[in-house]
Motif scaffolding. Structure first.
Motif, mmCIF file in Angstrom:
data_model
loop_
_atom_site.group_PDB
_atom_site.id
_atom_site.type_symbol
_atom_site.label_atom_id
_atom_site.label_comp_id
_atom_site.label_asym_id
_atom_site.label_seq_id
_atom_site.Cartn_x
_atom_site.Cartn_y
_atom_site.Cartn_z
ATOM 1 N N LEU A 159 0.804 -1.218 0.000
ATOM 2 C CA LEU A 159 0.000 0.000 0.000
ATOM 3 C C LEU A 159 0.839 1.271 0.000
ATOM 4 C CD1 LEU A 159 -2.609 -1.233 2.616
ATOM 5 C CD2 LEU A 159 -3.107 -0.716 0.216
ATOM 6 N N SER A 160 2.153 1.123 0.114
ATOM 7 C CA SER A 160 3.041 2.278 0.147
ATOM 8 C C SER A 160 3.544 2.613 -1.256
ATOM 9 C CB SER A 160 4.239 1.979 1.051
ATOM 10 O OG SER A 160 5.238 2.978 0.906
ATOM 11 N N PRO A 161 3.720 3.896 -1.578
ATOM 12 C CA PRO A 161 4.313 4.252 -2.874
ATOM 13 C C PRO A 161 5.700 3.662 -3.080
ATOM 14 C CG PRO A 161 3.316 6.176 -1.844
ATOM 15 C CD PRO A 161 3.304 5.084 -0.822
ATOM 16 N N ARG A 162 6.405 3.372 -1.975
ATOM 17 C CA ARG A 162 7.734 2.775 -2.087
ATOM 18 C C ARG A 162 7.664 1.289 -2.426
ATOM 19 N NH1 ARG A 162 10.343 2.447 2.929
ATOM 20 N NH2 ARG A 162 12.199 1.877 1.749
ATOM 21 N N THR A 163 6.502 0.665 -2.204
ATOM 22 C CA THR A 163 6.310 -0.793 -2.324
ATOM 23 C C THR A 163 7.330 -1.547 -1.479
ATOM 24 O OG1 THR A 163 7.689 -1.060 -4.319
ATOM 25 C CG2 THR A 163 5.348 -0.543 -4.636
ATOM 26 N N ALA A 164 7.709 -0.971 -0.354
ATOM 27 C CA ALA A 164 8.666 -1.596 0.562
ATOM 28 C C ALA A 164 8.458 -1.033 1.954
ATOM 29 C CB ALA A 164 10.102 -1.348 0.105
ATOM 30 N N ILE A 165 8.805 -1.829 2.952
ATOM 31 C CA ILE A 165 8.820 -1.371 4.331
ATOM 32 C C ILE A 165 9.876 -2.180 5.079
ATOM 33 C CG2 ILE A 165 7.064 -2.961 5.214
ATOM 34 C CD1 ILE A 165 7.475 0.735 6.217
ATOM 35 N N GLU A 166 10.587 -1.529 5.970
ATOM 36 C CA GLU A 166 11.628 -2.207 6.737
ATOM 37 C C GLU A 166 11.096 -2.574 8.117
ATOM 38 O OE1 GLU A 166 13.287 0.470 3.689
ATOM 39 O OE2 GLU A 166 12.010 0.872 5.447
#
Length: 269
Positions: A159-166
């Motif tokens: 769901l994030s524009p980055r298509t990533a989460i740490e």
């Protein structure tokens, strides 16, 4: 079966970067070495927390490990820091404490206001007192363990524009590998989790998120979507009677102590 343990993390000094571990002993006071120390603001008597980014976000530029003789704190340049070095870095007189002072508390800036006004804005804050669901004499905001699922991390990333989460942004102790879509750990609230050969946890609440996930963590840059996604797609009541808040992960207490390792099975019981 709900999944298996994917990663283990502990944070020896509250609000500093943590360390991933290969195995850990877990007692009623949480994971051994986790939140064992905290930074004390000598002017206010409160515990320093990056939940108030205006004052304390530089804590997340420090990395802490649990050494045989106490906490080892490394500054942004990798050099070891004592109290005077932390005072210089943070711009306020501080000491490293191993025991909460009487009536210990910290300030939690309103996360929606931080998102709207920026990190340096003087926003409203709630006062968080220690010990409501944790053993006396510990530095946990609420409960001694925090769990998050890989399903939640994948959902936030998608769901994030980055298509990533740490994962480091959410500071869990246990990362649970799950296949169910969405945010499945919220359904565990009120249940017991049996992990590995003997560890038993009781899940007591969903975890409301503050501004910390949005902040720079060491080399990780600021990412406001770590909170914005939850604010838009996963607002739930963290406790009965409270208004829905952006949540990710759950808090747990320890029913039966034990040792935990990556690969351990996790089941509700």
């Amino acid at each position: 079966m709900v999944g298996s343990v994917a990663q283990l993390w502990r944070y020896p000094v509250k609000s500093m970067l943590g360390e991933q571990v290969a195995e850990a002993d877990v007692t009623e006071r949480g994971m051994l070495g986790d939140r064992r120390w905290a930074v004390l603001d000598e002017e206010t008597g409160k515990i320093a927390s990056a939940k108030t980014p205006r004052l304390w976000r530089a804590l997340l530029s420090c990395r802490a490990t649990a050494g045989p003789d106490g906490a080892v704190v490394l500054g942004p340049d990798g050099r070891a820091l004592a109290d005077d070095g932390l005072t210089e870095l943070l711009g306020r007189p501080v000491t490293l404490a191993d025991t909460p002072p009487p009536g210990a508390s910290l300030d939690r800036s309103k996360p929606d206001q931080v998102l709207a006004r920026g990190l340096d804005a003087d926003v409203e804050a709630d006062v968080v007192r220690f010990g409501s669901a944790a053993p006396e004499g510990t530095f946990f905001d609420f409960a001694p363990l925090h769990l998050i699922t890989t399903s939640t991390l994948r959902s936030v990333a998608a769901l994030s524009p980055r298509t990533a989460i740490e994962v480091e942004r959410y500071r869990p102790n246990l990362v649970i590998e799950t296949a169910e879509p969405g945010f499945p750990e919220h359904s565990w609230v009120g249940a017991e989790l049996r992990i590995g050969d003997g560890l038993v946890l009781r899940v007591i609440a969903s975890t409301p998120r503050c501004a910390i996930p949005t902040l720079a963590h060491g080399e990780l840059p600021r990412d406001t979507y770590a909170l914005r996604v939850l604010a838009e797609h996963n607002r739930v009541p963290a406790l009965p009677g409270l208004n829905p808040e952006p949540c990710a992960g759950v808090y747990a207490q320890v029913v039966t102590p034990g040792r935990v390792r990556p690969g351990d099975h996790v089941a509700t019981g």
